[in-house]
Write a protein that holds these residues in place. Sequence first.
Motif, PDB file in Angstrom:
ATOM      1  N   SER A   1      41.180  44.977  37.733  1.00 24.31           N
ATOM      2  CA  SER A   1      42.093  44.640  38.759  1.00 24.31           C
ATOM      3  C   SER A   1      42.341  45.507  39.953  1.00 24.31           C
ATOM      4  O   SER A   1      42.733  45.090  40.779  1.00 24.31           O
ATOM      5  CB  SER A   1      43.412  44.434  38.044  1.00 24.31           C
ATOM      6  N   ASP A   2      41.585  46.682  39.705  1.00 26.09           N
ATOM      7  CA  ASP A   2      41.822  47.509  40.879  1.00 26.09           C
ATOM      8  C   ASP A   2      40.387  47.752  41.630  1.00 26.09           C
ATOM      9  O   ASP A   2      39.349  48.006  41.025  1.00 26.09           O
ATOM     10  CB  ASP A   2      42.098  48.962  40.354  1.00 26.09           C
TER      11      ASP A   2
ATOM     12  N   GLU B   1      41.982  45.598  50.148  1.00 21.00           N
ATOM     13  CA  GLU B   1      42.303  46.128  48.821  1.00 21.00           C
ATOM     14  C   GLU B   1      42.818  44.885  47.829  1.00 21.00           C
ATOM     15  O   GLU B   1      43.569  43.932  48.357  1.00 21.00           O
ATOM     16  CB  GLU B   1      43.561  47.041  48.894  1.00 21.00           C
TER      17      GLU B   1
ATOM     18  N   TYR C   1      44.915  44.592  45.646  1.00 17.79           N
ATOM     19  CA  TYR C   1      46.211  44.535  45.278  1.00 17.79           C
ATOM     20  C   TYR C   1      46.915  44.080  46.304  1.00 17.79           C
ATOM     21  O   TYR C   1      48.113  43.978  46.315  1.00 17.79           O
ATOM     22  CB  TYR C   1      46.767  46.096  44.735  1.00 17.79           C
ATOM     23  N   LYS C   2      46.409  43.884  47.568  1.00 15.56           N
ATOM     24  CA  LYS C   2      47.063  43.342  48.864  1.00 15.56           C
ATOM     25  C   LYS C   2      46.958  41.845  48.802  1.00 15.56           C
ATOM     26  O   LYS C   2      45.815  41.528  49.070  1.00 15.56           O
ATOM     27  CB  LYS C   2      46.687  44.283  49.915  1.00 15.56           C
TER      28      LYS C   2
ATOM     29  N   LYS D   1      42.180  35.999  45.554  1.00 13.99           N
ATOM     30  CA  LYS D   1      42.034  36.505  44.480  1.00 13.99           C
ATOM     31  C   LYS D   1      41.823  35.919  43.079  1.00 13.99           C
ATOM     32  O   LYS D   1      40.588  36.389  42.310  1.00 13.99           O
ATOM     33  CB  LYS D   1      43.123  37.914  44.184  1.00 13.99           C
TER      34      LYS D   1
END
Lengths: 117, 119
Positions: B30-31, B52, B54-55, B70
């Motif tokens: 996830s990262d 990134e 998470y963005k 994503k």
Amino acid sequence: DVKVTQSSRYLVKRTGEKVFLECVQDMDHENMFWYRQDPGLGLRLIYFSYDVKMKEKGDIPEGYSVSREKKERFSLILESASTNQTSMYLCASNSPGLAGGPANIQYFGAGTRLSVL
Amino acid sequence: AQTVTQSQPEMSVQEAETVTLSCTYDTSESDYYLFWYKQPPSRQMILVIRQEAYKQQNATENRFSVNFQKAAKSFSLKISDSQLGDAAMYFCAYRSALNRFSGTYKYIFGTGTRLKVLA
């Protein structure tokens, strides 16, 4: 600006020769990498180093070894060059963790095109 | 294991037009970060743009922007107002989550897309 310098742009060697590819970076980066670039295969990691004298195998280490005696210099060694090692070799460096920023961008040298005859 | 796929070995675009280069990846992490690198002929590879995971907002850098999906694991690069200097090999790359044992990241590159810009 970060500078990653590879000692030779072009090299021609004979089968069985011992070959040294040198890479120097001037930004005090902890991590250094050696990749091999072949058409249709992209970049494949040969070895990387995360500190002086520390190294880890990448995806295709067979036939290669590396040396990192000083932080700024990372050498790739072909103990006995073979024709299937004819390729473009790219060196890269970066800093880990917070020191390198969250993205840990890699900085690349201009590449060494090696021909083994 | 993570993989990065660039399904277009070669693309062409007319000068001043827009072109989109495709990249898909596979991961269970996830990262992570995603990058597009540019390698001009006989010159060194440089970073074009990064994203990134998470963005949600898509990254942009002047004429370069990404479409980051994503859920679909898709990361395409759009080049607007193409210029002759944009002609190069473009590599999509994935940076893994931190390996806490070695303190390092793994970088995986796609096979590249050669972009030709027609005058």
